[in-house]
Design a protein around this motif. Structure first.
Motif, PDB file in Angstrom:
ATOM      1  N   ILE A 271       2.605  -4.197   7.030  1.00 41.48           N
ATOM      2  CA  ILE A 271       2.025  -3.854   5.731  1.00 41.48           C
ATOM      3  C   ILE A 271       2.562  -2.495   5.300  1.00 41.48           C
ATOM      4  O   ILE A 271       2.479  -1.516   6.047  1.00 41.48           O
ATOM      5  N   GLY A 272       3.142  -2.448   4.091  1.00 42.58           N
ATOM      6  CA  GLY A 272       3.655  -1.189   3.556  1.00 42.58           C
ATOM      7  C   GLY A 272       2.552  -0.353   2.936  1.00 42.58           C
ATOM      8  O   GLY A 272       1.481  -0.853   2.578  1.00 42.58           O
ATOM      9  N   MET A 273       2.838   0.925   2.787  1.00 39.70           N
ATOM     10  CA  MET A 273       1.856   1.867   2.252  1.00 39.70           C
ATOM     11  C   MET A 273       2.050   2.149   0.775  1.00 39.70           C
ATOM     12  O   MET A 273       1.417   3.026   0.220  1.00 39.70           O
ATOM     13  N   LYS A 442       8.202  -5.228   5.376  1.00 39.23           N
ATOM     14  CA  LYS A 442       6.827  -4.791   5.163  1.00 39.23           C
ATOM     15  C   LYS A 442       6.413  -5.146   3.746  1.00 39.23           C
ATOM     16  O   LYS A 442       7.127  -4.829   2.788  1.00 39.23           O
ATOM     17  N   VAL A 443       5.271  -5.827   3.619  1.00 34.32           N
ATOM     18  CA  VAL A 443       4.765  -6.194   2.296  1.00 34.32           C
ATOM     19  C   VAL A 443       4.094  -4.978   1.684  1.00 34.32           C
ATOM     20  O   VAL A 443       3.188  -4.387   2.292  1.00 34.32           O
ATOM     21  N   SER A 444       4.535  -4.595   0.490  1.00 35.71           N
ATOM     22  CA  SER A 444       3.970  -3.423  -0.170  1.00 35.71           C
ATOM     23  C   SER A 444       3.058  -3.793  -1.332  1.00 35.71           C
ATOM     24  O   SER A 444       1.980  -3.210  -1.486  1.00 35.71           O
ATOM     25  N   PHE A 445       3.491  -4.757  -2.157  1.00 38.56           N
ATOM     26  CA  PHE A 445       2.702  -5.140  -3.329  1.00 38.56           C
ATOM     27  C   PHE A 445       2.745  -6.653  -3.514  1.00 38.56           C
ATOM     28  O   PHE A 445       3.671  -7.330  -3.062  1.00 38.56           O
ATOM     29  N   LEU A 457      -1.344  -5.828  -7.081  1.00 30.44           N
ATOM     30  CA  LEU A 457      -2.228  -5.680  -5.933  1.00 30.44           C
ATOM     31  C   LEU A 457      -1.526  -4.915  -4.824  1.00 30.44           C
ATOM     32  O   LEU A 457      -0.384  -5.236  -4.474  1.00 30.44           O
ATOM     33  N   GLN A 458      -2.197  -3.898  -4.285  1.00 33.25           N
ATOM     34  CA  GLN A 458      -1.693  -3.206  -3.099  1.00 33.25           C
ATOM     35  C   GLN A 458      -1.951  -4.090  -1.882  1.00 33.25           C
ATOM     36  O   GLN A 458      -3.069  -4.546  -1.664  1.00 33.25           O
ATOM     37  N   ALA A 459      -0.910  -4.374  -1.114  1.00 30.59           N
ATOM     38  CA  ALA A 459      -1.048  -5.283   0.028  1.00 30.59           C
ATOM     39  C   ALA A 459      -1.902  -4.646   1.114  1.00 30.59           C
ATOM     40  O   ALA A 459      -1.781  -3.453   1.398  1.00 30.59           O
ATOM     41  N   ASP A 460      -2.784  -5.447   1.716  1.00 25.40           N
ATOM     42  CA  ASP A 460      -3.549  -5.015   2.902  1.00 25.40           C
ATOM     43  C   ASP A 460      -3.849  -6.246   3.746  1.00 25.40           C
ATOM     44  O   ASP A 460      -3.792  -7.387   3.282  1.00 25.40           O
ATOM     45  N   GLY A 461      -4.170  -6.008   5.017  1.00 19.15           N
ATOM     46  CA  GLY A 461      -4.346  -7.086   5.966  1.00 19.15           C
ATOM     47  C   GLY A 461      -5.451  -8.042   5.589  1.00 19.15           C
ATOM     48  O   GLY A 461      -5.297  -9.274   5.679  1.00 19.15           O
ATOM     49  N   GLU A 462      -6.606  -7.531   5.161  1.00 20.30           N
ATOM     50  CA  GLU A 462      -7.739  -8.392   4.818  1.00 20.30           C
ATOM     51  C   GLU A 462      -7.388  -9.327   3.668  1.00 20.30           C
ATOM     52  O   GLU A 462      -7.746 -10.510   3.690  1.00 20.30           O
ATOM     53  N   LEU A 463      -6.690  -8.795   2.681  1.00 18.34           N
ATOM     54  CA  LEU A 463      -6.310  -9.610   1.531  1.00 18.34           C
ATOM     55  C   LEU A 463      -5.392 -10.755   1.951  1.00 18.34           C
ATOM     56  O   LEU A 463      -5.597 -11.918   1.559  1.00 18.34           O
ATOM     57  N   LEU A 464      -4.375 -10.461   2.761  1.00 16.91           N
ATOM     58  CA  LEU A 464      -3.419 -11.491   3.165  1.00 16.91           C
ATOM     59  C   LEU A 464      -4.070 -12.541   4.069  1.00 16.91           C
ATOM     60  O   LEU A 464      -3.740 -13.725   3.987  1.00 16.91           O
ATOM     61  N   VAL A 465      -5.000 -12.127   4.934  1.00 14.20           N
ATOM     62  CA  VAL A 465      -5.696 -13.098   5.786  1.00 14.20           C
ATOM     63  C   VAL A 465      -6.573 -14.005   4.939  1.00 14.20           C
ATOM     64  O   VAL A 465      -6.612 -15.238   5.144  1.00 14.20           O
TER      65      VAL A 465
END
Length: 474
Positions: A271-273, A442-445, A457-465
């Motif tokens: 996950i990118g920042m 790394k997924v950033s957006f 959308l800013q990528a984050d682990g919870e969103l992708l799961v």
């Protein structure tokens, strides 16, 4: 202008050689894939022919030798042609026959020079005028030189014809080899797909394990999301072993927690920042039709409204009709400056004009990046540094194989940040996990619409799961 030809294995090798030998201002004129070596048309090695040029007129003098006095540079001669060689041949023949100090030699030289000039307009073999023959006191010595000129011209003409024939034959063979290579690649892909289908079918028939309902649902969900079978099987096997080691006592709630923990662990370092605080310029690259220009507008609006930064636009997308006008419209709405560039020199000048901006977003041309040569051309336009970031934009509606091919070409240039667009236009997101599993990305957006700036959308682990498990709809 200096022009040089390179035969290399990869485009990064070519770029390194071009910049070290021709300088940073060198321009790539043409690129072509070719095959060399092999036996009976097999086991050939792929090579890339790159022709580059620079505006320098002379090569640097070798070390240890005194520099020669500068002389006026003559324009480079074209390919050897018999008509241009005739006056020089007459002059050399005349010098061989008569000493240069003889008055007769001077007369003969002027006569032959006149004949040479006439050769540019008349056929190759032009008889010497009677006046020239009367002025020459030794016809028996001139005759061999006159005969030597047509033979020399004929030899050069024949050599030129043979060279042209050889080039035509080489280009024909190259076209045949490229066609055969494309067919071989398609055949290899089909064979790999057949092997994958056969292995999946065999595993389904031989897998008679007793699994809890929650694990079966998860396995079916991975298939619906088009997750790579190898990755899906690895996850299912880990969860099955955890269920067995617990004495088959895990409840459905515990199993769902195990699933989220497993997928979250997979995404932990992928996950990118987002755009860094000290980043000065952001390059946006990607194939045609993935939404690069709209994504740039969303990023700019986010940086302006959320972080209150001064943003500037640079666009190199001069291929697509109205591409500049689209970005100019966004620039007018957001009140940001816009610069249009077509070469590396233009990029440097545009950056100097936008020095007052906190962040510069550069839109690049959408090309067919399945071809690595276009990727190399794009890389020559960029200037990566510690204060820059490069993002690859991919559409989730594209074919998985095409996305893998494009990612593979860009990964050779250390590109590791990706933006996935058109999340709202697809029901499967398995491609995200497939690419993250095979490449160091790394997924950033993520983008899920065309509204600026809301659909970013800013990528984050919870969103992708949540998206993978179907627990959140966007």
């Amino acid at each position: 202008m200096r022009v040089k030809r390179y035969i290399v294995d990869t485009m990064p090798d070519a770029m390194l050689k071009i910049r070290s030998e021709l300088g940073a201002d060198a321009v790539i004129l043409s690129t072509k894939e070719m095959k060399i070596g092999g036996f009976l048309g097999m086991f050939q090695k792929k090579k890339i022919e790159v022709i580059a040029a620079t505006e320098g007129d002379a090569t640097p003098a070798p070390k240890g030798k005194p520099a020669m006095p500068a002389t006026p540079a003559k324009p480079p001669a074209s390919a050897p042609v018999a008509r241009q060689a005739v006056p020089e041949a007459y002059r050399k023949s005349s010098q061989l026959v008569q000493p240069p100090s003889s008055p007769q030699a001077a007369t003969n030289s002027s006569t032959l020079a006149a004949v040479g000039l006439q050769e540019r307009e008349d056929p190759i073999i032009t008889p010497i005028s009677p006046a020239a023959k009367l002025q020459a006191p030794e016809p028996e010595l001139r005759q061999p030189s006159v005969e030597k000129v047509p033979s020399l011209a004929s030899a050069r003409l024949e050599a030129a014809i043979q060279s042209a024939t050889a080039k035509e034959h080489t280009s024909t063979l190259s076209a045949q080899e490229s066609t055969r290579s494309a067919k071989e690649e398609r055949l290899l892909e089909e064979v790999q797909q057949m092997k994958m289908w056969i292995s999946q079918l065999a595993k389904k028939q031989g897998d008679s394990r007793e699994m809890p309902p929650s694990l079966q649902v998860f396995q079916q969900q991975l298939m619906n999301q088009e997750v790579n079978p190898e990755l899906a099987d690895a996850w299912v096997d880990d969860l099955y072993e955890a269920w067995v080691s617990s004495g088959k006592m895990l409840s459905d709630e515990d199993m769902r927690a195990q699933i989220r923990t497993l997928v979250g662990g997979f995404l932990k370092d992928r996950i990118g920042m987002g755009i860094g605080n000290f980043t000065k310029i952001v390059y946006i690259a990607g194939p045609t039709g993935v939404g690069k220009t709209t994504t740039i507008a969303k990023l700019a609006a986010d940086q302006i409204f959320r972080l209150h930064k001064k943003v500037g636009f640079i666009t190199a997308d001069t291929y697509r009709i109205s591409a500049i006008e689209q970005l100019r419209t966004y620039a007018s709405i957001l009140n940001v400056p816009l610069e249009v560039v077509q070469s590396p020199g233009d990029v440097q000048r545009a950056m100097q004009r936008l020095e007052h901006c906190d962040l510069i977003l550069m839109d690049t041309a959408g090309r067919n990046y399945l071809n690595e040569l276009f990727v190399a051309e794009l890389h020559s336009l960029l200037a990566p540094s510690a204060a820059s970031e490069t993002y690859l934009v991919l559409s989730l509606t594209s074919k998985t194989q095409d996305m893998k091919r494009i990612t593979e070409h860009f990964s050779k240039y250390n590109l590791d940040k990706v933006i996935f667009t058109k999340l709202d236009e697809t029901e499967s997101v398995g491609t995200i996990y497939n690419l993250l599993n095979e490449y160091p990305l790394k997924v950033s957006f993520l983008t899920n619409g065309q509204n600026v700036p809301d659909d970013l959308l800013q990528a984050d682990g919870e969103l992708l799961v949540d998206i993978l498990l179907g627990e959140r709809k966007l």
